[in-house]
Design a protein around this motif. Structure first.
Motif, PDB file in Angstrom:
ATOM      1  N   LYS A   1      50.626  67.692-151.465  1.00 49.12           N
ATOM      2  CA  LYS A   1      50.341  66.308-151.072  1.00 49.12           C
ATOM      3  C   LYS A   1      49.541  65.579-152.146  1.00 49.12           C
ATOM      4  CE  LYS A   1      48.198  63.613-147.355  1.00 49.12           C
ATOM      5  NZ  LYS A   1      47.443  63.687-146.062  1.00 49.12           N
ATOM      6  N   CYS A   2      48.628  66.286-152.795  1.00 46.77           N
ATOM      7  CA  CYS A   2      47.810  65.696-153.863  1.00 46.77           C
ATOM      8  C   CYS A   2      48.605  65.508-155.150  1.00 46.77           C
ATOM      9  CB  CYS A   2      46.595  66.574-154.145  1.00 46.77           C
ATOM     10  SG  CYS A   2      45.436  66.732-152.786  1.00 46.77           S
TER      11      CYS A   2
ATOM     12  N   HIS B   1      42.076  64.938-163.352  1.00 51.35           N
ATOM     13  CA  HIS B   1      43.412  65.183-162.797  1.00 51.35           C
ATOM     14  C   HIS B   1      44.274  65.956-163.793  1.00 51.35           C
ATOM     15  CE1 HIS B   1      43.111  61.403-160.013  1.00 51.35           C
ATOM     16  NE2 HIS B   1      42.295  62.366-159.660  1.00 51.35           N
TER      17      HIS B   1
ATOM     18  N   VAL C   1      47.932  71.316-151.690  1.00 50.53           N
ATOM     19  CA  VAL C   1      47.985  70.830-153.064  1.00 50.53           C
ATOM     20  C   VAL C   1      49.188  69.925-153.312  1.00 50.53           C
ATOM     21  CG1 VAL C   1      49.338  72.703-154.094  1.00 50.53           C
ATOM     22  CG2 VAL C   1      47.615  71.535-155.464  1.00 50.53           C
TER      23      VAL C   1
ATOM     24  N   SER D   1      40.492  70.523-154.781  1.00 47.65           N
ATOM     25  CA  SER D   1      39.636  69.382-154.426  1.00 47.65           C
ATOM     26  C   SER D   1      39.367  68.476-155.626  1.00 47.65           C
ATOM     27  CB  SER D   1      38.301  69.874-153.847  1.00 47.65           C
ATOM     28  OG  SER D   1      37.539  70.558-154.829  1.00 47.65           O
TER      29      SER D   1
ATOM     30  N   LEU E   1      41.489  67.250-157.503  1.00 49.65           N
ATOM     31  CA  LEU E   1      42.547  66.239-157.564  1.00 49.65           C
ATOM     32  C   LEU E   1      42.190  64.979-156.776  1.00 49.65           C
ATOM     33  CD1 LEU E   1      45.665  68.571-157.149  1.00 49.65           C
ATOM     34  CD2 LEU E   1      44.779  67.577-159.270  1.00 49.65           C
ATOM     35  N   LYS E   2      41.122  65.047-155.976  1.00 50.28           N
ATOM     36  CA  LYS E   2      40.661  63.879-155.228  1.00 50.28           C
ATOM     37  C   LYS E   2      39.653  63.053-156.033  1.00 50.28           C
ATOM     38  CE  LYS E   2      41.423  66.263-150.860  1.00 50.28           C
ATOM     39  NZ  LYS E   2      40.808  66.857-149.642  1.00 50.28           N
TER      40      LYS E   2
END
Length: 300
Positions: A263-264, A236, A261, A226, A228-229
């Motif tokens: 996708k992020c 990041h 993960v 989370s 990474l959002k």
């Protein structure tokens, strides 16, 4: 602080250092605060402070009890430690031990400033690993501070642990003192400042034996995804590095995949930040290798 010319800056720093003598504490608070600001912002100022003999009297002020003065002094000493030659003076004056003793302060701000100051000391000490081990109970003390309720103190302690963990022997010691479960308990934080330094500490601690497995067992992997959002690039970077280390364990890869993960991380593979780019790609690669191995096993 207004921008000064090089000469004006040097003269100002020299004048401030001359005031470190027999002055009332209320004066010293401001003098040391100004020196700390100069030292943290300008490399030239750090050199001037050292050359005019300002490092030793700053270290001596670490023995006081005035809280605002201690906060400003730890900041100033930490900034001076960014200069390797100044760090040698700090070490000779027993400054690192004094900073470490301030971690026992009941004041959260003093604790936090002391931990921040310890970071450049470890970075620039001649033999940082041995220096840290020389403080009896010092590693146990700093691990114990991960129970602090103060977010700034926690961030600073995580930053210090990330530095300490660069030394394998010290990493082994803090692992024995329970650093992994204590770091894992912090992973649900929403404070980006803490997240950044927590992820750094976790990435470093993963390199010792089965610590990356222990983080997975402590359910610390999914909360990291989370991070990474966050809109913060520093978060990041540190998070991707931690996830890359954690992804070297197959069970952690499964947890990350389930938390979406990939996708992020995919957009981060194209980042202009090389460390972030490499860590994101490395994590995705480890997850992909595990998936391919599972696919291959199905058809055997």
């Amino acid at each position: 602080m207004a921008e000064l010319s090089s000469l004006e800056s040097r003269l100002a720093v020299e004048q401030l250092v001359s005031l470190l003598g027999n002055q009332p504490e209320e004066v010293l608070v401001n003098v040391v605060g100004a020196l700390g600001e100069c030292a943290s912002r300008y490399a030239d100022s750090r050199v001037v402070i050292r050359k005019v003999g300002g490092v030793a009297p700053l270290v001596q002020l670490l023995t006081g009890t005035n809280q605002p003065l201690l906060i400003n002094t730890t900041n100033a000493v930490g900034a001076c430690a960014l200069d390797q030659e100044s760090m040698a003076v700090i070490d000779k004056q027993d400054g690192v031990r004094l900073l470490w003793s301030l971690l026992k302060s009941p004041n959260d701000d003093v604790q936090a400033c002391a931990a921040w100051a310890i970071c450049p000391c470890i970075e620039n000490a001649k033999d940082a690993g041995e220096l840290v081990r020389s403080f009896v109970g010092g590693l146990e003390l700093i691990v114990g501070l991960l129970k602090s309720p103060d977010h700034e103190a926690l961030a600073s302690v995580c930053a210090a642990i990330a530095k300490i963990a660069k030394n394998e022997e010290n990493l082994g010691v803090i692992t024995d003192h329970g650093v992994v479960p204590l770091l894992a308990k912090l992973t649900h934080t929403t404070d980006d400042h803490l997240r950044r330094h927590l992820a750094d500490a976790m990435a470093r601690c993963c390199t010792w034996r089965n610590n990356r497995v222990a983080f997975g067992e402590a359910e610390a992997v999914a909360p990291l995804v989370s991070y990474l959002k966050s809109p913060d690039l520093d978060v990041h970077r540190s998070t991707a590095c931690a996830l890359h280390q954690l992804s070297k364990d197959p069970d952690n890869c499964i947890t990350m995949h389930e938390a979406a993960v990939v996708k992020c991380l995919l957009p981060m593979v194209g980042s202009t930040d090389f460390v972030l780019q490499e860590a994101a790609a490395g994590c995705i690669s480890n997850i992909r290798h595990l998936a391919l191995a599972n696919e291959k096993e199905k058809f055997m």
